[in-house]
Design an enzyme around this catalytic site. Sequence first.
Site: not given
Ligand SMILES: NC(=O)c1ccc[n+]([C@@H]2O[C@H](COP(=O)([O-])OP(=O)(O)OC[C@H]3O[C@@H](n4cnc5c(N)ncnc54)[C@H](O)[C@@H]3O)[C@@H](O)[C@H]2O)c1
Length: 321
Positions: A159, A155, A13-15
Amino acid sequence: MRKRRYLITGGAGFIGSHLVDRLLAQSPARLVVIDNFDEFYDPQIKQENIAKHLNHSVYRLVEMDIRNYAALKQLFSEEIFDVIIHLAAKAGVRPSVNDPRTYQEVNTAGTMNLLDLAHRNGIKKFIYGSTSSIYGPHATPPFKEDAPLAPISPYAATKAAGELIAHTYSYLHEMQTVCLRFFTVYGPRQRPDLAIHKFARLIMSKRPIPVYGDGTSERDFTYIDDILQGMISAIEYDATPFEIINLGESQTVTVNRMIELLEDALGEKAIIDHQPPQPGDMPRTHADVSKARQLLNYHPTTPIEAGIEKFVDWFRKGSKS
Ligand SMILES: NC(=O)c1ccc[n+]([C@@H]2O[C@H](COP(=O)([O-])OP(=O)(O)OC[C@H]3O[C@@H](n4cnc5c(N)ncnc54)[C@H](O)[C@@H]3O)[C@@H](O)[C@H]2O)c1
């Protein structure tokens, strides 16, 4: 720095993919990524995120769903980990309102699966990617980690539950745990559903951008490099058994201001389509990062003005790399 063996969930994913870039540059002993290439947004984007990772001999990609305990258990029998960084989640506030059960299964039960296997396999370090959304609409800005939690979307609730379970495992099983509350993260590879990326795409194709409410809601937009700085430091942190730490920019701006900055960087005017406020959306987020400063020596360095420019540079290159 000691060479570690990492498990990163959500590493496509992104982060997660940015974190993998950083850790691979440190030549770790092993780096295993679990991701199920969830269809929340185009899985092809995630394939591109990981393309360069596949060349590293220490890297292993496991396409797996964190809801599948048996499959996870098999993986833990094959690999040894020093640190788990758990980022896999069903993301997105608004979609969670219509599909709360899936959010619970992935974000809460999936987190429990990982904590349980971490404990059973003697893993001593767990980092959990949490969110500013769990503070809710009435928290006093800037949000401090000890504020009461009042999630207003499935959501956020799922979390928050993940944090509570992490606390329980940490306490019972002496697993050093850090929950990092991220505040709206952006930068190259940002999720296409999130405002800066979505708005840039719509502005450049001269389509209206949906602004929920009057645009005065406020966000603490945090540049990805600053989040990584905090995460890398959290991996090293071991002074206390359990911590919850905000990672934000601590510079809140209105959505209207963010749109102006995006217009300037893109050189295009936005067509604004005002829509009613969405259920589950927070009116503001604003991080107090004094705890991160103190415990993680965290110093965010990319204000929104500079971060939007960097985002647009990436966006103009066709959103690659
Ligand atoms: N981007 C933000 O602004 C933000 C803010 C607060 C918290 N977060 C948290 O940071 C984390 C990463 O967020 P992100 O923005 O990179 O999101 P993202 O959707 O790009 O990354 C999440 C990854 O998890 C994978 N995933 C989802 N369900 C799954 C499952 N059942 N089994 C295995 N893999 C699974 C997805 O395919 C994805 O690649 C998440 O936990 C999110 O809640 C993100």
